[in-house]
Design a protein around this motif. Structure first.
Motif, PDB file in Angstrom:
ATOM      1  N   GLU A   1     -28.465 -16.156  -9.795  1.00 27.94           N
ATOM      2  CA  GLU A   1     -29.324 -16.254  -8.620  1.00 27.94           C
ATOM      3  C   GLU A   1     -29.129 -17.577  -7.886  1.00 27.94           C
ATOM      4  OE1 GLU A   1     -32.996 -13.586 -10.498  1.00 27.94           O
ATOM      5  OE2 GLU A   1     -33.278 -15.706 -10.075  1.00 27.94           O
ATOM      6  N   ARG A   2     -28.838 -18.618  -8.638  1.00 32.83           N
ATOM      7  CA  ARG A   2     -28.749 -19.960  -8.058  1.00 32.83           C
ATOM      8  C   ARG A   2     -27.858 -20.826  -8.938  1.00 32.83           C
ATOM      9  NH1 ARG A   2     -32.491 -23.677  -5.282  1.00 32.83           N
ATOM     10  NH2 ARG A   2     -32.335 -25.778  -6.167  1.00 32.83           N
ATOM     11  N   VAL A   3     -26.999 -21.609  -8.324  1.00 32.27           N
ATOM     12  CA  VAL A   3     -26.162 -22.555  -9.054  1.00 32.27           C
ATOM     13  C   VAL A   3     -26.299 -23.924  -8.403  1.00 32.27           C
ATOM     14  CG1 VAL A   3     -23.849 -23.192  -9.815  1.00 32.27           C
ATOM     15  CG2 VAL A   3     -24.501 -20.778  -9.730  1.00 32.27           C
ATOM     16  N   GLU A   4     -26.638 -24.923  -9.200  1.00 30.35           N
ATOM     17  CA  GLU A   4     -26.726 -26.299  -8.701  1.00 30.35           C
ATOM     18  C   GLU A   4     -25.589 -27.109  -9.293  1.00 30.35           C
ATOM     19  OE1 GLU A   4     -29.919 -30.013  -8.319  1.00 30.35           O
ATOM     20  OE2 GLU A   4     -30.557 -28.023  -9.028  1.00 30.35           O
ATOM     21  N   VAL A   5     -24.978 -27.935  -8.476  1.00 34.69           N
ATOM     22  CA  VAL A   5     -23.838 -28.753  -8.893  1.00 34.69           C
ATOM     23  C   VAL A   5     -24.203 -30.217  -8.701  1.00 34.69           C
ATOM     24  CG1 VAL A   5     -21.384 -29.226  -8.576  1.00 34.69           C
ATOM     25  CG2 VAL A   5     -22.271 -26.929  -8.132  1.00 34.69           C
ATOM     26  N   ARG A   6     -23.982 -31.023  -9.742  1.00 33.43           N
ATOM     27  CA  ARG A   6     -24.235 -32.464  -9.662  1.00 33.43           C
ATOM     28  C   ARG A   6     -23.112 -33.217 -10.366  1.00 33.43           C
ATOM     29  NH1 ARG A   6     -29.448 -34.206  -8.474  1.00 33.43           N
ATOM     30  NH2 ARG A   6     -31.051 -32.573  -8.393  1.00 33.43           N
ATOM     31  N   PRO A   7     -22.759 -34.387  -9.864  1.00 32.01           N
ATOM     32  CA  PRO A   7     -21.842 -35.243 -10.629  1.00 32.01           C
ATOM     33  C   PRO A   7     -22.622 -35.980 -11.716  1.00 32.01           C
ATOM     34  CG  PRO A   7     -22.374 -36.272  -8.524  1.00 32.01           C
ATOM     35  CD  PRO A   7     -23.091 -34.956  -8.546  1.00 32.01           C
ATOM     36  N   VAL A   8     -22.127 -35.980 -12.933  1.00 28.66           N
ATOM     37  CA  VAL A   8     -22.773 -36.691 -14.037  1.00 28.66           C
ATOM     38  C   VAL A   8     -21.719 -37.478 -14.801  1.00 28.66           C
ATOM     39  CG1 VAL A   8     -24.628 -34.986 -14.304  1.00 28.66           C
ATOM     40  CG2 VAL A   8     -22.534 -34.735 -15.630  1.00 28.66           C
ATOM     41  N   ARG A   9     -22.169 -38.514 -15.476  1.00 26.39           N
ATOM     42  CA  ARG A   9     -21.249 -39.304 -16.290  1.00 26.39           C
ATOM     43  C   ARG A   9     -21.611 -39.134 -17.757  1.00 26.39           C
ATOM     44  NH1 ARG A   9     -17.498 -42.685 -15.257  1.00 26.39           N
ATOM     45  NH2 ARG A   9     -18.125 -42.892 -13.059  1.00 26.39           N
ATOM     46  N   LEU A  10     -20.711 -38.513 -18.508  1.00 23.18           N
ATOM     47  CA  LEU A  10     -20.875 -38.348 -19.948  1.00 23.18           C
ATOM     48  C   LEU A  10     -20.045 -39.408 -20.665  1.00 23.18           C
ATOM     49  CD1 LEU A  10     -20.556 -34.459 -20.107  1.00 23.18           C
ATOM     50  CD2 LEU A  10     -22.594 -35.845 -19.695  1.00 23.18           C
ATOM     51  N   LYS A  11     -20.114 -39.395 -21.982  1.00 19.89           N
ATOM     52  CA  LYS A  11     -19.348 -40.377 -22.747  1.00 19.89           C
ATOM     53  C   LYS A  11     -17.852 -40.265 -22.476  1.00 19.89           C
ATOM     54  CE  LYS A  11     -22.635 -40.835 -26.564  1.00 19.89           C
ATOM     55  NZ  LYS A  11     -22.858 -40.662 -28.023  1.00 19.89           N
TER      56      LYS A  11
ATOM     57  N   GLY B   1     -16.524 -39.466 -19.639  1.00 21.03           N
ATOM     58  CA  GLY B   1     -16.170 -39.781 -18.271  1.00 21.03           C
ATOM     59  C   GLY B   1     -16.925 -38.941 -17.262  1.00 21.03           C
ATOM     60  N   ALA B   2     -16.458 -38.971 -16.003  1.00 19.25           N
ATOM     61  CA  ALA B   2     -17.120 -38.271 -14.904  1.00 19.25           C
ATOM     62  C   ALA B   2     -16.908 -36.767 -15.018  1.00 19.25           C
ATOM     63  CB  ALA B   2     -16.598 -38.779 -13.569  1.00 19.25           C
TER      64      ALA B   2
ATOM     65  N   PRO C   1     -21.281 -39.889  -9.985  1.00 22.78           N
ATOM     66  CA  PRO C   1     -21.726 -39.487 -11.322  1.00 22.78           C
ATOM     67  C   PRO C   1     -22.854 -40.367 -11.837  1.00 22.78           C
ATOM     68  CG  PRO C   1     -19.325 -39.594 -11.192  1.00 22.78           C
ATOM     69  CD  PRO C   1     -19.846 -40.205  -9.933  1.00 22.78           C
ATOM     70  N   GLN C   2     -23.917 -39.737 -12.302  1.00 26.06           N
ATOM     71  CA  GLN C   2     -25.063 -40.453 -12.842  1.00 26.06           C
ATOM     72  C   GLN C   2     -25.114 -40.283 -14.350  1.00 26.06           C
ATOM     73  OE1 GLN C   2     -27.057 -42.196 -10.484  1.00 26.06           O
ATOM     74  NE2 GLN C   2     -25.214 -41.576  -9.360  1.00 26.06           N
ATOM     75  N   VAL C   3     -25.749 -41.255 -14.997  1.00 25.25           N
ATOM     76  CA  VAL C   3     -25.916 -41.149 -16.453  1.00 25.25           C
ATOM     77  C   VAL C   3     -26.674 -39.873 -16.763  1.00 25.25           C
ATOM     78  CG1 VAL C   3     -26.933 -42.214 -18.493  1.00 25.25           C
ATOM     79  CG2 VAL C   3     -25.861 -43.639 -16.735  1.00 25.25           C
ATOM     80  N   HIS C   4     -26.142 -39.078 -17.694  1.00 29.39           N
ATOM     81  CA  HIS C   4     -26.683 -37.747 -17.932  1.00 29.39           C
ATOM     82  C   HIS C   4     -28.032 -37.784 -18.619  1.00 29.39           C
ATOM     83  CE1 HIS C   4     -26.697 -33.484 -18.344  1.00 29.39           C
ATOM     84  NE2 HIS C   4     -26.587 -33.496 -19.651  1.00 29.39           N
TER      85      HIS C   4
END
Length: 406
Positions: A40-50, A52-53, A127-130
């Motif tokens: 129904e809905r998909v949201e996309v965000r940049p995140v930074r994991l251990k 990397g981006a 990318p943000q800290v997850h």
């Protein structure tokens, strides 16, 4: 001005893959045609994991949420897959602009771009800290709650209710037309009315719509208090009316798009659902309270089945049977329905919710036959006729007649 869809999607693709400037993107709604997107809905965000981006894809279908993290360097395939899905609306926020794309009935793209800079509540780009605190749709420290005098449990219930509303809101926010109308039937102290209006107002502005919300309650003193609180809080578009649920006409003959009812007692929930059906409202959310109507029928029928022999079991079983029958009635009359737990039981024992979206087409003949069979089996087995079916008897009779004529 309509533009070529392929060209517009290429621009969106470029923005999504620029993870250094992307804030978030949302794909929702469906294009005209028989095919619907998988989610129904998909949201996309940049995140930074251990490692990397990454681009984080959060897909929602009803209460089901699936999260997938794709390394930024490998995200092109996932982005192409998302843009190939038949979503009708795309919303992209970057560090410098907001792009809104709507697919027209002719399959063209209607694109609107605006500057994003200077928004006080804008999220950071890139990318943000997850690991971050859960985002709330309703701020528990909102001064509004102090005006209303709502305690902790009630605030949590309202937050949970609005989260359920958020999953269904695209069904009305993405429709054509400048107006959005919502009503809270049996609003009581109006905690939900205020919070839902606050959240919906933000969404309506983003969608280019003007929101009007009305809380309806039979008690004049409660309505007067709510009107004063709305004036103190300075919430445009929010009003209150004195009246019964069954006779409510909050918009002078115009149907509300969204109907809400939180803990309306016994058959008051059925009255709210019946009003929604007869209005043809697109979205309905009801969290029932007590279920005495079916309980009384079980007792009057002298039913001695072990499931209902003891009072506590009879009460709990009546809750389940009532909501199952309500869901079936709504499905028979053209709604896609789910019964979900909207909040943990430690905050309220009345934590079930019926949420429905009006479908564009009636159920198939085979599906109607199946639903009618399930409904008749339950009502005949337990010797009950639920209040919602009594209220909507003409509509159900029409369904039966149409089915018999097949």
């Amino acid at each position: 001005m309509p533009t070529d869809l392929t060209t517009a999607l290429t621009d969106v693709r470029t923005l999504l893959l620029d993870t250094g400037h992307l804030v978030r993107a949302v794909a929702a709604g469906r294009r005209r045609g028989p095919q619907a997107p998988e989610h129904e809905r998909v949201e996309v965000r940049p995140v930074r994991l251990k490692s990397g981006a990454h681009l984080q894809f959060t897909a929602r279908t009803g209460p089901v949420v699936r999260i997938r993290n794709v390394p930024a360097a490998e995200a092109a395939g996932a982005v192409d897959e998302l843009l190939a899905a038949p979503y009708g609306n795309l919303h992209v926020e970057t560090a410098g602009e907001v792009l809104q794309l709507r697919v027209t009935k002719k399959g063209e793209a209607q694109v609107h771009r605006s500057a994003r800079g200077g928004q006080p509540d804008a999220g950071a780009a890139g990318p943000q800290v997850h690991d971050r605190a859960r985002q709330r749709l309703v701020d528990p420290d909102d001064p509004l709650f102090r005006v209303l005098g709502a305690g902790g449990d009630k605030r949590r219930q309202v937050e949970a209710f609005v989260r359920q509303l958020a999953t269904l809101a695209p069904a009305v926010l993405q429709q054509d037309g400048p107006a959005l109308r919502a009503v809270d039937l049996g609003c009581g102290n109006a905690y939900l009315t205020f919070a839902a209006h606050r959240w919906l107002q933000q969404q309506a502005v983003e969608a280019g719509k003007e929101l009007a919300t009305v809380g309806v309650d039979v008690r004049e003193d409660v309505v007067a208090t709510s009107r004063a609180a709305a004036q103190e809080a300075g919430l445009p578009g929010l009003g209150f009316a004195v009246g019964t649920i069954a006779g409510a006409e909050p918009f002078e003959g115009r149907a509300p798009h969204v109907v809400m009812a939180l803990h309306a007692c016994d058959t008051a929930t059925d009255e709210a659902l019946a009003r929604a059906v007869r209005w043809g409202s697109d979205v309905v959310l009801a969290a029932p309270c007590c279920h005495r109507d079916v309980q009384r029928q079980l007792v009057a029928g002298g039913e001695r089945n072990p499931l209902v022999r003891h009072a506590i079991l009879r009460e709990r079983f009546a809750d389940v049977l009532t909501d199952a029958l309500r869901a079936l009635v709504l499905q028979l009359l053209g709604y896609r329905v789910e019964v979900v737990e909207f909040i943990d039981s430690r905050h309220t024992p009345r934590n079930a919710m019926l949420r429905g979206v009006r479908t564009a087409s009636a159920p198939s003949s085979a599906r109607l036959a199946e639903l009618l069979g399930e409904y008749d089996d339950l009502t005949s087995t337990w010797g009950v006729r639920p209040a919602l079916a009594r209220m909507l008897a003409p509509e159900l009779d029409s369904v039966r007649s149409a089915q018999a004529a097949e």
